[in-house]
Design an enzyme around this catalytic site. Structure first.
Site, short mmCIF file in Angstrom:
data_model
loop_
_atom_site.label_atom_id
_atom_site.label_comp_id
_atom_site.label_asym_id
_atom_site.label_seq_id
_atom_site.Cartn_x
_atom_site.Cartn_y
_atom_site.Cartn_z
N ASP A 24 23.42 64.61 15.19
CA ASP A 24 22.52 64.39 16.33
C ASP A 24 22.55 62.93 16.75
O ASP A 24 22.42 62.05 15.89
CB ASP A 24 21.08 64.72 15.94
N LYS A 81 21.56 70.69 23.57
CA LYS A 81 20.63 71.80 23.33
C LYS A 81 19.96 72.27 24.61
O LYS A 81 19.51 71.44 25.42
CB LYS A 81 19.53 71.36 22.35
N GLY A 153 14.13 68.53 11.13
CA GLY A 153 13.29 67.33 11.19
C GLY A 153 12.41 67.13 9.98
O GLY A 153 11.46 66.35 10.03
N ARG A 165 21.61 81.15 1.62
CA ARG A 165 21.71 82.14 0.54
C ARG A 165 21.42 83.54 1.05
O ARG A 165 22.11 84.50 0.71
CB ARG A 165 20.70 81.81 -0.57
N GLY A 214 17.52 70.07 7.55
CA GLY A 214 16.98 69.48 6.33
C GLY A 214 17.96 68.65 5.52
O GLY A 214 17.59 68.10 4.49
N SER A 236 18.08 64.59 11.95
CA SER A 236 17.37 63.33 11.76
C SER A 236 17.91 62.54 10.57
O SER A 236 17.68 61.33 10.47
CB SER A 236 15.88 63.62 11.54
#
Lengths: 294, 187
Positions: A24, A81, A153, A165, A214, A236
Site C-alpha cells: 500500500d 481500491k 490496519g 487456514r 495484518g 499499513s
C-alpha cells in the site's frame, strides 16, 4: 484474432505476481520506495487502512490525482481500491488504466447486497475472502485473484492466519470429496457447484490467492507463505513502521525465502519498531472490516 | 533425464515446473547459487523483472547466471525472463546482458491492453496460443540472432544461439510446443 480482457489474460496477470509482495502506498515517494524494495505491485490509496480506522467516516476510492501520480512514478503494476458494489468507482479506475482493481472491504461498502459483476470489465479484480464460499462467490462474479481478508490496519496477524487456514482446509476437503458429494457441499458453502468441480479437478483454487490484513514483520509474511498463500499484501505494515525502506526490503526477502529461517533471522535484525498493533478483541463489531462482503 | 532449472525468485514458477515435468524433464527450482549446479538448461519465467533483478542482486545470483549463459548453458526467458536476458533495454540498464537483442518494456500499454492471440511460428507450428501481459517486445536484434516470430510488426520470439527469448507466456497455456522446441532442439 487479438482478444483483450479474457479470463486467461486477467488471471494470468495475477499468476505473474506469485511469490511477491504488494504494498500500500499513498504517494509517488512511497511508491518509489516500494519499487526499490522489490514490490511486485503497489496499491495506490488515499490513506493506509490503519489511518482509515483512525479517520472514521466514509472511506471512498482515492483521489484520481493520487492514483495517477503513483502510476507515473513506477513501472511495476499499480492497483487501486473501489468500494464493494460501486460500479462507477470501478469504471473510473478502469478508464484511468489501473492494472488491477481491489473491490475492497477496507473502504465503506457502496452496496450491502451485491458485489460488482467483475466478468464485465476488461481490467482484472482482486477480492477478499474469509472462507471458500466467499472465495468461490467472488470467482463466480469474475474476480481474477483473491486475497484472504485478515483484519486490515491492525498489524495483528491472527485473523489472516485464521482465514488462510480456513480457505485451504476447505479446498483440501473439496479435493478429497467424491463427485456426488459436491452439490451438497456447494449448498452448505454457498459456492457455485461448477467451481467446486473445477477446484476438485485442479486440486487447488483456479486463481491466485494472496494473504492480507495484518502482516507487520518479515516473519509474518513468511508465515503466510508457509500456510500456503501465493504472495502477500502489506498495507499499513510498511509505511507505519519506524523504517519503511528496511521493512519493505526485509518483507520481500522473507517472502521469497520463507523457509530459510537463518536468512529471516538475519534480515529481521535491528529493523526498528514495527507498526503498533491492535488486539482484535478490542475492536467493536462495526470496526471489523472483514465482516463486509456478502 | 534432462535437469532443467527454473529461476524461482517470483512469478510463473509453478507453471514452468509443471510443463517441464510433463515433457519428461527434471525441474529444479533455483533460489540460490547452490541450486545452479549440474543444470542442462535454465528457464527464466514470467513475473516482475524489476523485482527479480533486486532479488538476483541480493542473493548473489546475477553474476553466476551471467557466467553460465556466457559458458553456453541454454536459457529460455519468457516476458520478464526476456527482459533479464537482453543486452540492452530501451529505458533501463540491462540485467544479465547476455542475449544480443534490444528490448522495450511494457510496449503494449497497461494491463487493460494485455491480450491473447494465436500465432503461426514457421519453425515450431501453427495456431500456437500466446498470452501477452504488460508485455515487452524485441526492438532490434544482433546479426547472429534468428527472428522466430513477429506480431503486428514487432519481434516477439528470437533465438541467439543457445538463448531463446519471447515476449509472451507459453507457460500460461496447455500448449507445450515452444518449450518442447527449446528442450528438444536447444538443450
Amino acid at each position: 484474432m487479438k482478444q483483450t480482457g479474457t479470463e486467461l489474460v486477467k488471471r494470468g496477470m495475477a499468476e505473474m505476481q506469485k511469490g511477491g509482495v504488494i504494498m500500500d502506498v499513498i504517494n509517488a515517494e512511497q511508491a518509489k520506495i516500494a519499487e526499490a524494495a522489490g514490490a511486485v505491485a503497489v496499491m495506490a490509496l488515499e490513506r493506509v487502512p490503519s489511518d482509515i480506522r483512525k479517520a472514521g467516516g466514509v472511506a471512498r476510492m482515492a483521489d484520481p490525482r493520487i492514483v495517477e501520480e503513483v502510476m507515473g512514478a513506477v513501472s511495476i503494476p499499480v492497483m487501486a481500491k473501489a468500494r464493494i458494489g460501486h460500479i462507477v468507482e470501478a469504471r473510473i479506475l478502469e478508464a484511468m488504466g489501473v492494472d488491477y482493481i481491489d473491490e475492497s472491504e477496507v473502504l465503506t461498502p457502496a452496496d450491502e447486497e451485491y458485489h460488482l459483476l467483475k466478468s464485465d470489465y476488461t481490467v482484472p479484480f482482486v477480492c477478499g475472502c474469509r472462507d471458500l464460499g466467499e472465495a468461490a462467490r467472488r470467482i463466480g462474479e469474475g474476480a481474477s485473484m483473491l486475497r484472504t481478508k485478515g483484519e486490515p490496519g491492525t498489524g495483528n496477524i491472527v485473523e489472516a492466519v485464521r482465514h488462510i487456514r480456513k480457505v485451504n482446509a476447505q479446498v483440501r476437503k473439496v479435493v478429497g470429496m467424491t463427485e456426488d458429494e459436491l452439490m451438497t457441499e456447494a449448498k452448505l458453502l454457498g459456492a457455485p457447484f461448477e467451481l467446486l468441480r473445477e477446484i476438485k479437478r485442479l486440486g487447488r483454487l483456479p486463481v491466485v490467492n494472496f494473504a492480507a490484513g495484518g502482516v507487520a514483520t518479515p516473519a509474518d509474511a513468511a508465515l503466510m507463505m508457509e500456510l500456503g498463500a501465493d504472495g502477500v499484501f502489506v498495507g499499513s505494515g510498511i509505511f507505519k513502521s519506524e523504517n519503511p525502506e528496511k521493512f519493505a526490503r526485509a518483507i520481500v526477502e522473507a517472502t521469497t525465502h520463507y523457509k530459510d529461517y537463518k536468512l529471516i533471522a538475519e534480515i529481521s535484525k535491528e529493523l526498528g519498531v514495527p507498526m503498533k498493533g491492535i488486539d482484535i478483541a478490542q475492536l467493536g463489531q462495526n470496526e471489523r472490516m472483514q465482516e463486509r462482503g456478502w | 533425464m534432462k535437469r532443467i532449472g527454473v529461476l524461482a525468485l517470483q512469478g510463473a514458477v509453478r507453471e514452468h515446473v509443471q510443463m517441464l515435468k510433463d515433457l519428461g524433464c527434471e525441474a529444479i527450482q533455483v533460489k540460490s547459487k547452490q541450486d545452479l549446479v549440474k543444470l542442462d538448461a535454465l528457464v527464466l519465467p514470467g513475473g516482475e523483472s524489476t523485482t527479480m533483478r533486486k532479488l538476483l542482486d541480493r542473493f548473489d545470483l546475477l553474476k553466476p547466471i551471467r557466467e553460465l549463459a556466457q559458458q553456453g548453458l541454454p536459457m529460455f526467458g519468457t516476458c520478464a525472463g526476456l527482459i533479464l536476458l537482453a543486452n540492452h533495454l530501451v529505458d533501463d540498464e540491462p540485467h544479465l546482458a547476455v542475449m544480443d537483442v534490444v528490448v522495450a518494456r511494457n510496449s503494449y500499454g497497461r494491463q487493460v491492453d494485455s491480450f491473447e492471440i494465436k500465432l503461426d511460428i514457421p519453425k515450431i507450428g501453427v495456431d500456437i496460443p500466446a498470452v501477452f501481459i504488460r508485455a515487452p517486445h524485441i526492438e532490434a536484434v544482433g546479426k547472429n540472432v534468428e527472428i522466430l516470430a513477429h506480431h503486428e510488426g514487432k519481434i516477439i520470439l528470437a533465438q541467439d544461439g543457445h538463448l531463446l527469448g519471447c515476449s509472451f507466456h507459453p507457460e500460461l497455456t496447455p500448449d507445450t510446443r515452444i518449450l518442447e522446441y527449446f528442450v528438444s532442439s536447444m538443450v
